[in-house]
Design an enzyme around this catalytic site. Structure first.
Site, PDB file in Angstrom:
ATOM      1  N   GLU A 116      40.606  32.265  29.732  1.00  0.00           N
ATOM      2  CA  GLU A 116      41.725  31.848  30.597  1.00  0.00           C
ATOM      3  C   GLU A 116      42.324  30.538  30.106  1.00  0.00           C
ATOM      4  O   GLU A 116      41.661  29.782  29.414  1.00  0.00           O
ATOM      5  CB  GLU A 116      41.224  31.566  32.023  1.00  0.00           C
ATOM      6  CG  GLU A 116      40.271  32.552  32.562  1.00  0.00           C
ATOM      7  CD  GLU A 116      39.669  32.093  33.890  1.00  0.00           C
ATOM      8  OE1 GLU A 116      40.103  31.078  34.447  1.00  0.00           O
ATOM      9  OE2 GLU A 116      38.759  32.783  34.344  1.00  0.00           O
ATOM     10  N   LYS A 118      43.248  26.642  30.574  1.00  0.00           N
ATOM     11  CA  LYS A 118      42.745  25.543  31.400  1.00  0.00           C
ATOM     12  C   LYS A 118      43.949  24.765  31.922  1.00  0.00           C
ATOM     13  O   LYS A 118      44.623  24.055  31.182  1.00  0.00           O
ATOM     14  CB  LYS A 118      41.835  24.629  30.590  1.00  0.00           C
ATOM     15  CG  LYS A 118      41.175  23.576  31.444  1.00  0.00           C
ATOM     16  CD  LYS A 118      40.099  22.835  30.689  1.00  0.00           C
ATOM     17  CE  LYS A 118      39.267  21.938  31.583  1.00  0.00           C
ATOM     18  NZ  LYS A 118      40.030  20.976  32.358  1.00  0.00           N
ATOM     19  N   ASP A 120      46.292  22.129  33.828  1.00  0.00           N
ATOM     20  CA  ASP A 120      46.167  20.689  33.987  1.00  0.00           C
ATOM     21  C   ASP A 120      46.786  20.263  35.317  1.00  0.00           C
ATOM     22  O   ASP A 120      47.967  19.971  35.409  1.00  0.00           O
ATOM     23  CB  ASP A 120      46.870  19.990  32.817  1.00  0.00           C
ATOM     24  CG  ASP A 120      46.393  18.570  32.668  1.00  0.00           C
ATOM     25  OD1 ASP A 120      45.456  18.183  33.393  1.00  0.00           O
ATOM     26  OD2 ASP A 120      46.950  17.846  31.832  1.00  0.00           O
ATOM     27  N   TYR A 230      41.581  30.503  39.784  1.00  0.00           N
ATOM     28  CA  TYR A 230      40.775  30.772  38.586  1.00  0.00           C
ATOM     29  C   TYR A 230      39.339  31.226  38.820  1.00  0.00           C
ATOM     30  O   TYR A 230      38.737  31.775  37.938  1.00  0.00           O
ATOM     31  CB  TYR A 230      40.808  29.601  37.598  1.00  0.00           C
ATOM     32  CG  TYR A 230      40.352  28.263  38.138  1.00  0.00           C
ATOM     33  CD1 TYR A 230      39.048  28.060  38.579  1.00  0.00           C
ATOM     34  CD2 TYR A 230      41.233  27.192  38.186  1.00  0.00           C
ATOM     35  CE1 TYR A 230      38.636  26.828  39.057  1.00  0.00           C
ATOM     36  CE2 TYR A 230      40.830  25.944  38.658  1.00  0.00           C
ATOM     37  CZ  TYR A 230      39.528  25.777  39.098  1.00  0.00           C
ATOM     38  OH  TYR A 230      39.130  24.566  39.566  1.00  0.00           O
ATOM     39  N   LYS A 329      38.902  22.527  24.562  1.00  0.00           N
ATOM     40  CA  LYS A 329      40.062  21.632  24.741  1.00  0.00           C
ATOM     41  C   LYS A 329      40.933  21.615  23.488  1.00  0.00           C
ATOM     42  O   LYS A 329      40.441  21.768  22.371  1.00  0.00           O
ATOM     43  CB  LYS A 329      39.571  20.210  25.026  1.00  0.00           C
ATOM     44  CG  LYS A 329      38.716  20.106  26.272  1.00  0.00           C
ATOM     45  CD  LYS A 329      39.520  19.819  27.489  1.00  0.00           C
ATOM     46  CE  LYS A 329      39.761  18.341  27.573  1.00  0.00           C
ATOM     47  NZ  LYS A 329      40.263  17.949  28.885  1.00  0.00           N
ATOM     48  N   CYS A 423      74.074  -8.577  29.134  1.00  0.00           N
ATOM     49  CA  CYS A 423      74.316  -7.133  29.095  1.00  0.00           C
ATOM     50  C   CYS A 423      74.677  -6.735  27.660  1.00  0.00           C
ATOM     51  O   CYS A 423      75.620  -7.281  27.086  1.00  0.00           O
ATOM     52  CB  CYS A 423      75.440  -6.745  30.051  1.00  0.00           C
ATOM     53  SG  CYS A 423      75.896  -5.009  29.877  1.00  0.00           S
ATOM     54  N   CYS A 426      78.578  -5.324  27.785  1.00  0.00           N
ATOM     55  CA  CYS A 426      79.784  -6.117  28.047  1.00  0.00           C
ATOM     56  C   CYS A 426      79.566  -7.611  27.862  1.00  0.00           C
ATOM     57  O   CYS A 426      80.513  -8.392  27.909  1.00  0.00           O
ATOM     58  CB  CYS A 426      80.301  -5.849  29.462  1.00  0.00           C
ATOM     59  SG  CYS A 426      79.183  -6.455  30.730  1.00  0.00           S
ATOM     60  N   CYS A 441      73.420  -4.943  35.366  1.00  0.00           N
ATOM     61  CA  CYS A 441      74.730  -5.496  35.068  1.00  0.00           C
ATOM     62  C   CYS A 441      75.616  -5.213  36.278  1.00  0.00           C
ATOM     63  O   CYS A 441      75.731  -4.068  36.712  1.00  0.00           O
ATOM     64  CB  CYS A 441      75.330  -4.830  33.823  1.00  0.00           C
ATOM     65  SG  CYS A 441      76.988  -5.436  33.482  1.00  0.00           S
ATOM     66  N   CYS A 446      82.065  -2.919  33.235  1.00  0.00           N
ATOM     67  CA  CYS A 446      81.186  -2.804  32.062  1.00  0.00           C
ATOM     68  C   CYS A 446      81.355  -1.413  31.450  1.00  0.00           C
ATOM     69  O   CYS A 446      81.191  -0.394  32.139  1.00  0.00           O
ATOM     70  CB  CYS A 446      79.739  -3.019  32.475  1.00  0.00           C
ATOM     71  SG  CYS A 446      78.585  -2.681  31.152  1.00  0.00           S
TER      72      CYS A 446
HETATM   73  S1  IVH Z   1      36.442  27.134  36.109  1.00  0.00           S
HETATM   74  C1  IVH Z   1      32.275  26.092  36.736  1.00  0.00           C
HETATM   75  N1  IVH Z   1      38.774  27.752  35.149  1.00  0.00           N
HETATM   76  O1  IVH Z   1      38.808  22.242  35.005  1.00  0.00           O
HETATM   77  C2  IVH Z   1      33.653  26.525  36.667  1.00  0.00           C
HETATM   78  N2  IVH Z   1      38.391  25.490  35.764  1.00  0.00           N
HETATM   79  O2  IVH Z   1      36.165  20.838  34.263  1.00  0.00           O
HETATM   80  C3  IVH Z   1      34.560  25.403  36.838  1.00  0.00           C
HETATM   81  N3  IVH Z   1      40.320  24.022  35.439  1.00  0.00           N
HETATM   82  O3  IVH Z   1      37.595  21.166  38.113  1.00  0.00           O
HETATM   83  C4  IVH Z   1      35.933  25.751  37.008  1.00  0.00           C
HETATM   84  N4  IVH Z   1      41.684  25.559  34.673  1.00  0.00           N
HETATM   85  O4  IVH Z   1      40.085  21.592  37.867  1.00  0.00           O
HETATM   86  C5  IVH Z   1      38.003  26.778  35.624  1.00  0.00           C
HETATM   87  N5  IVH Z   1      40.809  28.462  34.292  1.00  0.00           N
HETATM   88  C6  IVH Z   1      40.037  27.490  34.779  1.00  0.00           C
HETATM   89  C7  IVH Z   1      40.499  26.159  34.924  1.00  0.00           C
HETATM   90  C8  IVH Z   1      39.630  25.183  35.407  1.00  0.00           C
HETATM   91  C9  IVH Z   1      41.538  24.280  34.999  1.00  0.00           C
HETATM   92  C10 IVH Z   1      39.840  22.667  35.827  1.00  0.00           C
HETATM   93  C11 IVH Z   1      39.318  22.576  37.230  1.00  0.00           C
HETATM   94  C12 IVH Z   1      37.906  22.110  37.133  1.00  0.00           C
HETATM   95  C13 IVH Z   1      37.858  21.523  35.765  1.00  0.00           C
HETATM   96  C14 IVH Z   1      36.470  21.751  35.216  1.00  0.00           C
END
Ligand code: IVH
Length: 684
Positions: A116, A118, A120, A230, A329, A423, A426, A441, A446
């Site tokens: 999946e 991750k 943010d 998730y 990551k 400025c 001008c 300004c 201007c």
């Molecule tokens: S699984 C044990 N799946 O990442 C399973 N987490 O470091 C933990 N996060 O606190 C969560 N996308 O905020 C999972 N597809 C995803 C995710 C995800 C983002 C974040 C989440 C979690 C942190 C874990």
């Protein structure tokens, strides 16, 4: 009417509203107009007002209006929310796999990896009890978080109750996921925040976090938050055997997830994958990194999870992380470069903004040369100096930002940077306004302020003079042909032809485009004036209140603060501008050349956006209509609609006149309703 009948109607309305919410917010395939939706909503609100005892806990009307809280209630998760161990390369992902293999040695378990993105954002757990959304708890320290349900309820895509005809509703159904803000929504949000004179968010993640922390759900409701599920928390009363089955179930319950989202966005590569081997998972990780920039939301890696829950149980956890998952990551979107100079730019409101001009460098595939340093406070905080080597990154994948100075590389002769009060445009001396960090300004003549104000005046959401581009504005100001907004309407064809590189055709187009802009809706006119803190929404609210230009010009502080969306700061800014003789005079001049359309009242009071009955709907005009095409276009745009030249699935209606050709055929082929001009006028 009998109570049972009323209850039936409420249930029907609730069902319809949540269905259309899902179509709009999850699948991005609305089947009704905003206006029709607003009517359903209004009807439900009316009935609930009359029969308060029938107001259900999961009524969609409860999404919008909760009272501000004093604090959030600390709440324990039924099962701790773990975190993920990070890996940073394909090799480290392979090492993760080896650890899994070693742990399972001899147990002969067959398993796959579920892969999946991750996301943010911020982790939140939704708790459905007997199908009703009862709590929404932040991750907190993993064991205890805060219940932010009142804010979560404002996210329209999150169902307030889960329903199914086919399967039994689980007694307890906990869904964990990430609350995010999409990249393009983030940019829009920051624009609005800037217009309100507030400090912008550094990135979508901070914006999401800041919004969820609001004690007033009415504020959270204005933030474009999204939820992407998730993983499951505690589930009682349903059997789910794998991560794959979990996704099947949440899709069935219409809980938002990136699966449905990517289908609706027609993203080609799968955003999720069940990998039969670790090699397939590594390929997914690399493919996802390539997709990163093109995704509508921010991700910072891939999550690779053992798919089967029975195998997850065998693997268990170490400290606070499961053995069965890893976060692969991505490399941070950062780079090192040098600041060649710091330039001060002057914006529409006269504010000085320091901008670092750097040796070009690529970050995440995009070449960066400029980064805003915001103001003197920011420069001091980071101690950024000319000649410094700096680490930059793209906040929210979009805005380049200086993260920090590489102090070890700083030249001994460097000096702290101070923004000059002169400025740069001008030469007049700028002023620091009390209580603000910015230097401004205040010279109304201007050139920078004038050019930026003109750019705003002609922009699409303002007067919409699309042929009057930035370069042309700069030329017209340089040539002294335009010194104010109203001067635009005095430009003669001959003046333009005298300017070098202006051909007959482009001059005609420009003149036509200026002419077309003369029919303008009151709210757009107010917005185009560029009054401080008056963004699009405020301008609409003000137009709605005062109805016509006379009303607006005679407004006072009291009547302004009376408007829901207008606070004292905004009201003062409007009054101050209108008290300025030359500004008022300028409005009078504009009034004499423009046709400022009164606020239409046709639909007042029938929904949240009564004026914009075609809001965000796309029309295509074809053939010869009984009126000028520009008039038809104005008519649609004045009601919030858009006019496009190509017929596609996104087209809402085709307006056809005589001798319509291929566009009409295309509409028939795609099953898009075709209207005559008269039918368009009746469309409400
Ligand atoms: S699984 C044990 N799946 O990442 C399973 N987490 O470091 C933990 N996060 O606190 C969560 N996308 O905020 C999972 N597809 C995803 C995710 C995800 C983002 C974040 C989440 C979690 C942190 C874990």
């Amino acid at each position: 009417m009998a109570k049972s009948k009323i209850k039936d109607e409420i249930d029907e309305l609730k069902g319809k509203i949540s269905h259309h919410n899902y179509l709009y917010h999850v699948l991005d395939k609305p089947e009704i107009t905003d206006y029709e939706y607003d009517q359903l909503f209004q009807r439900l609100q009316d009935i609930e007002k009359e029969y308060p005892e029938l107001l259900a806990e999961d009524s969609p009307t409860r999404r919008v209006g909760g009272e501000p809280l004093d604090n959030f209630v600390k709440t324990q998760h039924r099962e701790p929310m773990l975190s993920l161990q990070n890996t940073y390369s394909p090799d480290e992902i392979l090492e993760f796999h080896e650890r899994v293999q070693n742990y399972l040695k001899g147990q002969g378990e067959a398993y796959s990896y579920f892969c999946e993105p991750k996301f943010d954002g911020l982790a939140v757990e939704l708790v459905y009890e007997k199908g009703l959304l009862k709590a929404a708890i932040t991750r907190g320290d993993g064991v205890t978080g805060e219940d932010i349900l009142s804010n979560i309820k404002t996210i329209p895509s999150i169902p307030l109750s889960i329903q199914s005809r086919e399967i039994k509703i689980p007694e307890i159904f906990e869904v964990r996921g990430e609350v995010v803000i999409f990249k393009k929504d983030f940019l829009k949000l920051n624009e609005t925040i800037e217009q309100q004179g507030k400090v912008q968010f550094a990135n979508p993640r901070n914006a999401a976090a800041g919004s969820l922390r609001q004690l007033d759900p009415k504020i959270a409701a204005t933030r474009p938050l999204k939820f992407l599920a998730y993983s499951p928390g505690v589930i009682k009363g349903a059997k789910i055997k794998s991560q794959e089955e979990f996704f099947e179930m949440i899709r069935h319950f219409k809980i938002p997830n990136a699966f449905d989202l990517t289908l609706s966005l027609k993203i080609k590569n799968p955003i999720y994958k069940t990998a039969k081997s670790i090699d397939e998972a590594v390929t997914y990780y690399s493919d996802l990194e390539k997709m990163r920039a093109s995704l509508p939301f921010e991700i910072d890696g891939a999550v690779i999870k053992v798919n089967e829950f029975s195998v997850q149980d065998i693997l268990g956890k170490v400290a606070r992380s499961p053995r069965w998952a890893t976060a692969g990551k991505f490399k941070p979107q950062q780079a090192e470069t040098q600041i060649e100079k710091i330039e001060v730019q002057v914006g529409r409101t006269g504010v000085f903004t320091p901008v670092a001009i750097m040796t070009p460098v690529k970050v995440g595939g995009v070449t960066i040369t400029n980064a805003t340093l915001h103001n003197q406070d920011e420069i001091d905080r980071k101690d950024v100096r000319v000649g410094d080597f700096v680490i930059i990154h793209r906040a929210g994948d979009v805005i380049p930002e200086v993260v920090e100075v590489v102090l070890s590389k700083r030249s001994k002769s460097s000096k702290p940077y101070r923004i000059s009060y002169d400025c740069p445009s001008c030469g007049e001396i700028g002023e620091k306004i009390e209580g603000e960090v910015a230097i401004r300004c205040v010279n109304p003549m201007c050139p920078s302020v004038l050019i930026e104000s003109l750019k705003h005046f002609v922009s699409r959401k303002a007067m919409n003079i699309d042929k009057l581009g930035e370069r042309i504005i700069e030329r017209l100001v340089e040539e002294n042909l335009v010194k104010s907004f109203s001067d635009i309407y005095k430009i003669e064809k001959e003046d333009l032809l005298k300017l070098e590189r202006f051909g007959e055709k482009s001059v005609d187009n420009l003149v036509h485009s200026i002419e077309q802009s003369k029919n303008v809706h009151l709210s757009k006119f107010i917005y185009s004036l560029g009054i401080r803190f008056v963004g699009e929404q405020t301008a609409k609210a003000v137009a709605k209140k005062f109805k016509n230009i006379e009303g607006f010009l005679n407004c006072d502080l009291e009547s302004l603060v009376d408007i829901d969306d207008v606070g004292p700061k905004v009201a003062e800014s409007i009054v101050k501008s209108l008290d300025d003789k030359s500004f008022k005079n300028e409005i009078k001049k504009l009034e004499s050349v423009l046709n400022i359309l009164d606020y239409p009242e046709a639909h007042a009071g029938s929904g949240s956006k009564p004026n914009e009955i075609f809001e965000a709907l796309t029309f295509v005009i074809t053939g010869t209509l009984p009126v000028q095409r520009s008039e038809a276009q104005d008519y649609i745009e004045a009601r919030g609609g858009k006019v496009s030249s190509t017929v596609s699935k996104k087209t809402f209606r085709v307006v056809a006149g005589e001798n319509a050709g291929s566009k009409l055929d295309k509409a028939t082929e795609l099953g898009i309703e075709v209207l005559t001009w008269e039918e368009l006028l009746k469309l409400k």
